[in-house]
Design an enzyme around this catalytic site. Structure first.
Site, PDB file in Angstrom:
ATOM      1  CD  GLU A   1      36.511 -31.076  52.300  1.00  0.00           C
ATOM      2  OE1 GLU A   1      36.781 -30.628  51.278  1.00  0.00           O
ATOM      3  OE2 GLU A   1      35.643 -31.466  52.979  1.00  0.00           O
TER       4      GLU A   1
ATOM      5  CG  HIS B   1      35.711 -26.723  57.025  1.00  0.00           C
ATOM      6  ND1 HIS B   1      34.988 -26.000  56.258  1.00  0.00           N
ATOM      7  CD2 HIS B   1      35.900 -28.023  57.013  1.00  0.00           C
ATOM      8  CE1 HIS B   1      33.288 -27.114  56.749  1.00  0.00           C
ATOM      9  NE2 HIS B   1      34.597 -28.009  56.628  1.00  0.00           N
TER      10      HIS B   1
ATOM     11  CG  HIS C   1      29.729 -29.074  54.857  1.00  0.00           C
ATOM     12  ND1 HIS C   1      30.680 -30.134  54.608  1.00  0.00           N
ATOM     13  CD2 HIS C   1      30.962 -28.597  55.986  1.00  0.00           C
ATOM     14  CE1 HIS C   1      31.493 -30.902  54.782  1.00  0.00           C
ATOM     15  NE2 HIS C   1      32.132 -29.576  55.501  1.00  0.00           N
TER      16      HIS C   1
HETATM   17  P1  13P Z   1      39.174 -34.152  57.225  1.00  0.00           P
HETATM   18  O1  13P Z   1      38.992 -35.146  58.241  1.00  0.00           O
HETATM   19  O2  13P Z   1      39.278 -34.809  55.877  1.00  0.00           O
HETATM   20  O3  13P Z   1      39.992 -33.228  57.035  1.00  0.00           O
HETATM   21  O4  13P Z   1      37.826 -33.696  56.696  1.00  0.00           O
HETATM   22  C1  13P Z   1      37.275 -33.003  57.719  1.00  0.00           C
HETATM   23  C2  13P Z   1      36.175 -32.719  57.308  1.00  0.00           C
HETATM   24  O5  13P Z   1      35.254 -31.342  57.464  1.00  0.00           O
HETATM   25  C3  13P Z   1      35.465 -32.568  56.167  1.00  0.00           C
HETATM   26  O6  13P Z   1      35.112 -31.181  55.174  1.00  0.00           O
HETATM   27 ZN    ZN Z   2      33.641 -30.162  57.110  1.00  0.00          ZN
END
Ligand code: 13P
Ligand code: ZN
Length: 277
Positions: free
Chosen positions: A116, A139, A210
């Site tokens: 991300e 996130h 999500h």
């Molecule tokens: P990453 O492991 O690439 O950080 O992805 C996790 C995630 O939450 C994708 O939205």
């Molecule tokens: Zn995620």
């Protein structure tokens, strides 16, 4: 050079990640964080001229040229970060108009930044354009906010008003409200651009089905924003199927805003003396 594992910003990053995992927001490799660091601080811990390797980003971010970010790695489990920060985290500097991330420390297993990264970097650029003190993009996948996106209208005003009414202090903690993106393919420049566009007007952006993005001036503020919105979503999910007998009115929220000297998002409260729910 000082030991980077003793750097206050690295220690705080690891503590925050560990706490997020403890809250159940980051199953498996779910979630990612990036923190903008000052060059003066960074250079106490790493040789800023010793680039370990260049990692292409796949996007442009000219306003972030030369900026340093501590960031979680792609596919890394938050529960493991505290045991091996150097493998799970990386310190990068953006170069070539943002097209390249120069690795200065970390990602010892040969990995790269979170998938991300576009959403993170584009969100940093967007937040910095409205708040030069902004430093953190976070996130994660908190269960109640996620659950809410299955059963609640995704209109930003309606979503925000519901959260504001779930706990008295919500309107004080996030007066700018919550913006919402419909389901989109994650890990792409497109969702990055959409997130950056929405994060300009609110420090919280929900990704329907999500998770959520938060932005703030430090890790505590950003964690606290998500924590408060998630608590509100939890109250909603605990009560949405029950008859609503009491509520927090718009007049009460207006009194809160006045008392705590915050300005609720324009147009998100009903007009004066209305107790509409
Ligand atoms: P990453 O492991 O690439 O950080 O992805 C996790 C995630 O939450 C994708 O939205
Ligand atoms: Zn995620």
């Amino acid at each position: 050079m000082k030991n980077i594992l003793e750097a206050p910003s690295l220690i705080e990053m690891v503590r925050t990640i560990t706490n997020m995992y403890a809250h159940g927001w980051d199953e498996r490799n779910g979630g990612n964080i990036s923190v903008l660091l000052d060059e003066a601080k960074v250079s106490e811990y790493v040789d800023v001229n010793a680039v370990i390797r260049d990692i292409p980003t796949g996007f442009e971010a000219p306003s972030l040229e030369g900026k340093y970010f501590l960031v979680t790695g792609a596919g890394k489990y938050f529960k493991n970060v505290r045991y091996d920060p150097a493998c799970n985290l990386g310190l990068v500097r953006l170069a070539g108009g943002g097209r390249t991330a120069q690795l200065l420390w970390g990602f010892t297993g040969g990995d790269r930044f979170t998938s991300e990264f576009p959403a993170h970097m584009m969100s940093h650029a967007a937040r910095l354009s409205v708040d030069p003190a902004s430093r953190v993009v976070m996130h994660c996948h908190p269960a109640n906010l996620l659950a809410m996106t299955y059963v609640h209208d995704l209109d930003e005003r309606a979503f925000t008003r519901t959260l504001w009414r779930m706990c008295t202090e919500c309107v004080v903690v996030f007066p700018d409200g919550v913006n919402v993106l419909p389901w989109m393919l994650c890990g792409t420049n497109k969702i990055g651009e959409a997130t950056a566009e929405r994060i300009k007007t609110a420090r919280l952006v929900v990704w329907a089905q999500h998770g959520i993005y938060g932005a703030g001036r430090d890790l505590d503020e950003t964690f606290g924003l998500i924590e408060t919105a998630e608590k509100a979503a939890e109250i909603y999910m605990k009560t949405a199927h029950l008859p609503r007998i009491n509520t927090i009115t718009d007049d009460q929220m207006r009194r809160l805003a006045e008392h705590f000297k915050v300005t609720p998002r324009e147009g998100f409260l009903e007009n004066k003396s209305s107790s509409a729910v």
